[in-house]
Scaffold this motif. Sequence first.
Motif, short mmCIF file in Angstrom:
data_model
loop_
_atom_site.label_atom_id
_atom_site.label_comp_id
_atom_site.label_asym_id
_atom_site.label_seq_id
_atom_site.Cartn_x
_atom_site.Cartn_y
_atom_site.Cartn_z
N LEU A 151 43.27 9.23 10.77
CA LEU A 151 43.14 8.32 9.63
C LEU A 151 42.11 7.24 9.94
N GLY A 152 41.24 6.98 8.97
CA GLY A 152 40.26 5.91 9.11
C GLY A 152 40.64 4.72 8.23
N ASP A 153 39.72 3.82 8.06
CA ASP A 153 39.91 2.67 7.17
C ASP A 153 39.49 3.09 5.77
N CYS A 154 40.47 3.27 4.88
CA CYS A 154 40.17 3.78 3.54
C CYS A 154 39.17 2.89 2.80
N PHE B 226 48.53 9.16 3.50
CA PHE B 226 48.27 7.87 2.85
C PHE B 226 47.04 7.94 1.96
N CYS B 227 46.02 8.69 2.40
CA CYS B 227 44.76 8.79 1.64
C CYS B 227 44.97 9.42 0.27
N TYR B 228 46.08 10.15 0.11
CA TYR B 228 46.33 10.88 -1.13
C TYR B 228 47.57 10.39 -1.88
N THR B 229 48.30 9.46 -1.29
CA THR B 229 49.51 8.96 -1.94
C THR B 229 49.45 7.48 -2.31
N HIS C 70 44.40 11.08 -6.57
CA HIS C 70 45.27 12.25 -6.49
C HIS C 70 46.75 11.90 -6.45
N THR C 71 47.08 10.62 -6.48
CA THR C 71 48.47 10.19 -6.29
C THR C 71 49.43 10.88 -7.27
N GLY C 72 49.05 10.96 -8.53
CA GLY C 72 49.94 11.52 -9.54
C GLY C 72 50.28 12.96 -9.31
N GLU C 73 49.42 13.70 -8.60
CA GLU C 73 49.69 15.10 -8.28
C GLU C 73 50.36 15.26 -6.93
N VAL C 74 49.90 14.49 -5.95
CA VAL C 74 50.35 14.68 -4.57
C VAL C 74 51.77 14.16 -4.35
N LYS D 94 50.61 14.06 13.94
CA LYS D 94 50.67 12.66 13.54
C LYS D 94 49.54 12.32 12.57
N SER D 95 48.35 12.87 12.82
CA SER D 95 47.24 12.65 11.89
C SER D 95 47.53 13.27 10.53
N PHE D 96 48.20 14.42 10.54
CA PHE D 96 48.57 15.04 9.26
C PHE D 96 49.41 14.08 8.43
#
Length: 214
Positions: free
Chosen positions: A47-50, A103-106, A112-116, A96-98
């Motif tokens: 994970l990076g800094d979004c 977070f990037c999608y939720t 993509h939040t509404g789908e993921v 752990k990275s998975f």
Amino acid sequence: MKVLVLSSSPRREGNSWALAQSLAKGAEEAGHTIDFVHLDDFVEAPLGDCRGCRLSDRSCGIADGYERLLFDHVLPADAIVYATPLHWYGMTGRLKSFFDRLFCYTSGSSPHTGEVVPGLMNKRAAVVISCEESYRGATAGLEAQFQELTRYLRQDLTGVVVGIGNSRGEVARDPARPLEAAADLGRRLGDAHVTDYRLDTDRPNRVWGPPVEA
């Protein structure tokens, strides 16, 4: 059910892989279909800094196969098997990275939040862990972490199997027979009894239903 097996070990065909294969075999015997994935084929970066990584449309800018893994494998699955060796008393860094990169999608800033978010919930889950230590405390923290992760994701954790071994395939010699336990968990994956009561939960006073009449 469509069962996704996420194998996170950097060593292919090791002990956690053997446990995952046994669980998958049991699940196949119960009529489920198996989708087997090695995380290192998809997840290359942590994970990076979004705030710095997101693209102009606010989607994730990390250029590996994570998004393909998420949309083509994770979201369509009815059940997920998380397979990991014990690394420094926790899961592998790739697994752990998975979880971190969900977070990037939720998050609210993702398109993509509404789908993921709804796609991650209401799945069955199972965990298999390989470990060289027979000391029960070695995996206790990781088991507790999976309990909280699946609870947060509203996934039903059907069971955890721990196999003891180090050399490749050695888990088959564990006298506790974890390969058999994993296969049994796979067979029960679709209908294992999972409960998580709260004070106000409406529940009967029997776990397994009315007594069977002789």
